[in-house]
Enzyme design. Structure first.
Site, PDB file in Angstrom:
ATOM      1  N   ARG A 170      -5.043   0.641  -5.070  1.00  0.00           N
ATOM      2  CA  ARG A 170      -4.453   0.450  -3.736  1.00  0.00           C
ATOM      3  C   ARG A 170      -5.458   0.721  -2.616  1.00  0.00           C
ATOM      4  NH1 ARG A 170      -1.641  -1.045  -6.919  1.00  0.00           N
ATOM      5  NH2 ARG A 170       0.603  -0.753  -7.215  1.00  0.00           N
ATOM      6  N   SER A 248       7.468   0.930  -1.004  1.00  0.00           N
ATOM      7  CA  SER A 248       7.315   2.354  -1.347  1.00  0.00           C
ATOM      8  C   SER A 248       6.801   3.111  -0.131  1.00  0.00           C
ATOM      9  CB  SER A 248       6.296   2.516  -2.472  1.00  0.00           C
ATOM     10  OG  SER A 248       6.720   1.783  -3.581  1.00  0.00           O
ATOM     11  N   GLU A 346       2.650   6.024   2.387  1.00  0.00           N
ATOM     12  CA  GLU A 346       1.843   4.894   1.903  1.00  0.00           C
ATOM     13  C   GLU A 346       1.589   3.828   2.990  1.00  0.00           C
ATOM     14  OE1 GLU A 346       2.240   3.426  -2.162  1.00  0.00           O
ATOM     15  OE2 GLU A 346       2.077   1.415  -1.359  1.00  0.00           O
TER      16      GLU A 346
HETATM   17  C1  FAD Z   1       9.937  -4.627  -0.481  1.00  0.00           C
HETATM   18  C2  FAD Z   1       8.446  -4.400  -0.559  1.00  0.00           C
HETATM   19  C3  FAD Z   1       7.838  -4.334  -1.797  1.00  0.00           C
HETATM   20  C4  FAD Z   1       6.446  -4.143  -1.906  1.00  0.00           C
HETATM   21  N1  FAD Z   1       5.882  -4.093  -3.143  1.00  0.00           N
HETATM   22  C5  FAD Z   1       4.547  -3.916  -3.280  1.00  0.00           C
HETATM   23  C6  FAD Z   1       3.954  -3.867  -4.588  1.00  0.00           C
HETATM   24  O1  FAD Z   1       4.609  -4.009  -5.598  1.00  0.00           O
HETATM   25  N2  FAD Z   1       2.603  -3.684  -4.653  1.00  0.00           N
HETATM   26  C7  FAD Z   1       1.826  -3.553  -3.546  1.00  0.00           C
HETATM   27  O2  FAD Z   1       0.604  -3.403  -3.688  1.00  0.00           O
HETATM   28  N3  FAD Z   1       2.366  -3.595  -2.290  1.00  0.00           N
HETATM   29  C8  FAD Z   1       3.700  -3.764  -2.134  1.00  0.00           C
HETATM   30  N4  FAD Z   1       4.270  -3.797  -0.878  1.00  0.00           N
HETATM   31  C9  FAD Z   1       3.413  -3.585   0.305  1.00  0.00           C
HETATM   32  C10 FAD Z   1       2.966  -4.896   1.002  1.00  0.00           C
HETATM   33  O3  FAD Z   1       3.774  -5.975   0.639  1.00  0.00           O
HETATM   34  C11 FAD Z   1       1.517  -5.237   0.712  1.00  0.00           C
HETATM   35  O4  FAD Z   1       0.676  -4.196   1.139  1.00  0.00           O
HETATM   36  C12 FAD Z   1       1.069  -6.544   1.415  1.00  0.00           C
HETATM   37  O5  FAD Z   1      -0.209  -6.943   0.974  1.00  0.00           O
HETATM   38  C13 FAD Z   1       1.070  -6.421   2.933  1.00  0.00           C
HETATM   39  O6  FAD Z   1       0.914  -7.725   3.446  1.00  0.00           O
HETATM   40  P1  FAD Z   1       1.271  -8.065   4.945  1.00  0.00           P
HETATM   41  O7  FAD Z   1       0.850  -9.467   5.166  1.00  0.00           O
HETATM   42  O8  FAD Z   1       2.695  -7.778   5.229  1.00  0.00           O
HETATM   43  O9  FAD Z   1       0.312  -7.053   5.733  1.00  0.00           O
HETATM   44  P2  FAD Z   1       0.577  -6.254   7.076  1.00  0.00           P
HETATM   45  O10 FAD Z   1       1.690  -5.295   6.867  1.00  0.00           O
HETATM   46  O11 FAD Z   1       0.679  -7.183   8.219  1.00  0.00           O
HETATM   47  O12 FAD Z   1      -0.798  -5.434   7.212  1.00  0.00           O
HETATM   48  C14 FAD Z   1      -1.099  -4.386   6.318  1.00  0.00           C
HETATM   49  C15 FAD Z   1      -2.490  -3.829   6.637  1.00  0.00           C
HETATM   50  O13 FAD Z   1      -3.480  -4.818   6.376  1.00  0.00           O
HETATM   51  C16 FAD Z   1      -4.204  -5.171   7.558  1.00  0.00           C
HETATM   52  N5  FAD Z   1      -4.361  -6.643   7.520  1.00  0.00           N
HETATM   53  C17 FAD Z   1      -3.349  -7.538   7.443  1.00  0.00           C
HETATM   54  N6  FAD Z   1      -3.864  -8.777   7.384  1.00  0.00           N
HETATM   55  C18 FAD Z   1      -5.205  -8.664   7.435  1.00  0.00           C
HETATM   56  C19 FAD Z   1      -6.284  -9.596   7.431  1.00  0.00           C
HETATM   57  N7  FAD Z   1      -6.090 -10.925   7.351  1.00  0.00           N
HETATM   58  N8  FAD Z   1      -7.546  -9.114   7.538  1.00  0.00           N
HETATM   59  C20 FAD Z   1      -7.779  -7.768   7.607  1.00  0.00           C
HETATM   60  N9  FAD Z   1      -6.807  -6.837   7.616  1.00  0.00           N
HETATM   61  C21 FAD Z   1      -5.540  -7.300   7.534  1.00  0.00           C
HETATM   62  C22 FAD Z   1      -3.349  -4.698   8.718  1.00  0.00           C
HETATM   63  O14 FAD Z   1      -4.143  -4.389   9.855  1.00  0.00           O
HETATM   64  C23 FAD Z   1      -2.688  -3.468   8.111  1.00  0.00           C
HETATM   65  O15 FAD Z   1      -3.576  -2.379   8.185  1.00  0.00           O
HETATM   66  C24 FAD Z   1       5.658  -3.996  -0.731  1.00  0.00           C
HETATM   67  C25 FAD Z   1       6.283  -4.069   0.539  1.00  0.00           C
HETATM   68  C26 FAD Z   1       7.663  -4.262   0.616  1.00  0.00           C
HETATM   69  C27 FAD Z   1       8.311  -4.367   1.966  1.00  0.00           C
END
Ligand code: FAD
Length: 363
Positions: A170, A248, A346
């Site tokens: 992670r 989480s 997290e």
């Molecule tokens: C119901 C649920 C289940 C989930 N299950 C999992 C799981 O099983 N495993 C897991 O690993 N995660 C899980 N997650 C967490 C999440 O989905 C992941 O971390 C996902 O990759 C976040 O993507 P996002 O586009 O929403 O990022 P955001 O929430 O928009 O951003 C997250 C972080 O990444 C940075 N960021 C975003 N895009 C970029 C980019 N293009 N370049 C540089 N930095 C960037 C942002 O600044 C921020 O710091 C879950 C979340 C939810 C709500």
């Protein structure tokens, strides 16, 4: 004469529908990027009154403040391109604005495998390397070949090999240096053997076998694993579109083996996984549940009734980051009083000036 492409720009923009926790948030400025060249153009013109920058994709791993005094960059570049094909593999390059789950379904349907265990993880492709997303025995780093990213300070483009991404559990170089990079493309190598699957997790194995049988197959194929993962996640995790949450909420804490053994004497059912250096990773969900906090918290932020590790927002678009802080503090204090274990958050805690908050502290 060709004109430089210009991105879409909004001021005082409401982001409460752009974070899956549905926290009330307005951003001073939001810039939506549909091409990489728009980023070059915007950054070249962004000298006066420079606000801090923050990159936001699907908003599924962030806790946003009521007011974000920053320029929020939203990468929405789309496209999935085949770069090379071999006897048993295909290399693809995916733009940051593609939806992660849609990419998983698309690749499996094309007969390109390796991402199936990561089905139904919310968010966009550009965010996936940040915390090296993982689930059911597979992590992003298992298929990534390279990441292309823009350095926000020097305004230069870089391509990182997998090793240079410094992936770990992670974690990655991008997570270690927040607000430094904007990831625009991710290169993957996927394989074409449907029977090469990772289905060791109890639930996944059983459900995938059922899917295989229904399709008249003796062995489990990647598509069966994908369907199994989707089924299991739908049963266990609340859908953010129905009940606001950010997955989480607490990390699984790592404690010494000695402390774990002491706890085991009082709580024989405590769940822990041995780790290097005489430490044990404890299931945070177990701690919360056995502290009597399943389904409770501080309204409107409550732990989920089926999965105590997930905090849910029962006042969507109204509750604020402050409400989350109060609930986090209450839960963490209760766990500490009962088990003498500190829980760390997290999701990414975004402060009003776009800096990132510490994981242990509520505010
Ligand atoms: C119901 C649920 C289940 C989930 N299950 C999992 C799981 O099983 N495993 C897991 O690993 N995660 C899980 N997650 C967490 C999440 O989905 C992941 O971390 C996902 O990759 C976040 O993507 P996002 O586009 O929403 O990022 P955001 O929430 O928009 O951003 C997250 C972080 O990444 C940075 N960021 C975003 N895009 C970029 C980019 N293009 N370049 C540089 N930095 C960037 C942002 O600044 C921020 O710091 C879950 C979340 C939810 C709500």
């Amino acid at each position: 004469m060709t004109t430089a492409p210009s991105p879409t720009l909004h001021t005082d923009y409401d982001l409460s529908h752009t974070n899956t926790m549905a926290l009330a948030c307005t951003a001073q400025q939001v810039v939506t990027l549909s091409q990489e060249s728009e980023l070059d153009a915007f950054m070249a013109s962004n000298d006066a009154d420079k606000l801090p920058l923050f990159v936001l994709s699907g908003g599924s791993n962030v806790l946003l403040p009521s007011h974000l005094a920053a320029t929020v960059l939203r990468p929405q570049m789309r496209g999935i391109h085949v770069i090379a094909r071999g006897a048993d593999y295909v290399d693809i390059e995916v733009m940051a604005g593609e939806n992660w789950h849609e990419l998983v379904v698309y690749t499996v349907n094309q007969g390109w495998y390796g991402l199936e265990n990561l089905a139904l993880i919310p968010g966009l492709v550009g965010a996936s390397p940040v915390q090296n997303i993982g689930a059911y025995g597979v992590q992003l780093e298992d298929t990534v070949q390279y990441v292309r990213a823009y350095h926000l300070e020097t305004r230069t483009w870089h391509t990182f090999s997998k090793a240079e991404c410094e992936f770990s559990y992670r974690d990655s170089r991008f997570k270690q240096a927040p607000n430094t990079w904007l990831i625009s493309r991710v290169g993957f190598r996927l394989h074409t053997d449907p029977t090469r699957v990772c289905a060791n997790y109890g639930d996944v194995q059983q459900t995938a076998h059922t899917y295989a049988k229904q399709s008249g197959r003796d062995s489990v194929h990647a598509i069966d694993v994908m369907h199994a993962v989707i089924d299991i996640r739908q049963q266990k995790l609340p859908d953010p579109k129905v009940l606001a949450n950010c997955g989480s909420f607490f990390q699984n804490p790592i404690i010494t083996k000695a402390q774990f053994t002491e706890l085991q004497a009082d709580y024989p059912s405590i769940v822990g996984y041995p780790m290097p250096n005489d430490t044990v990773k404890v299931a945070a969900g177990w701690l919360i549940e056995h502290a009597g906090l399943k389904g409770s918290g501080v309204a409107p932020i409550l732990t989920h009734t089926k999965q105590a590790l997930v905090l849910t927002n029962h006042a969507p678009y109204q509750a604020t980051q402050h409400d989350v802080a109060i609930a986090q503090q209450y839960i963490a204090d209760t766990i500490y009083d009962k088990f003498a274990i500190t829980l760390a958050r997290e999701p990414v805690w975004v402060c009003a000036d776009a800096s990132i908050g510490h994981t242990e502290h509520a505010l």
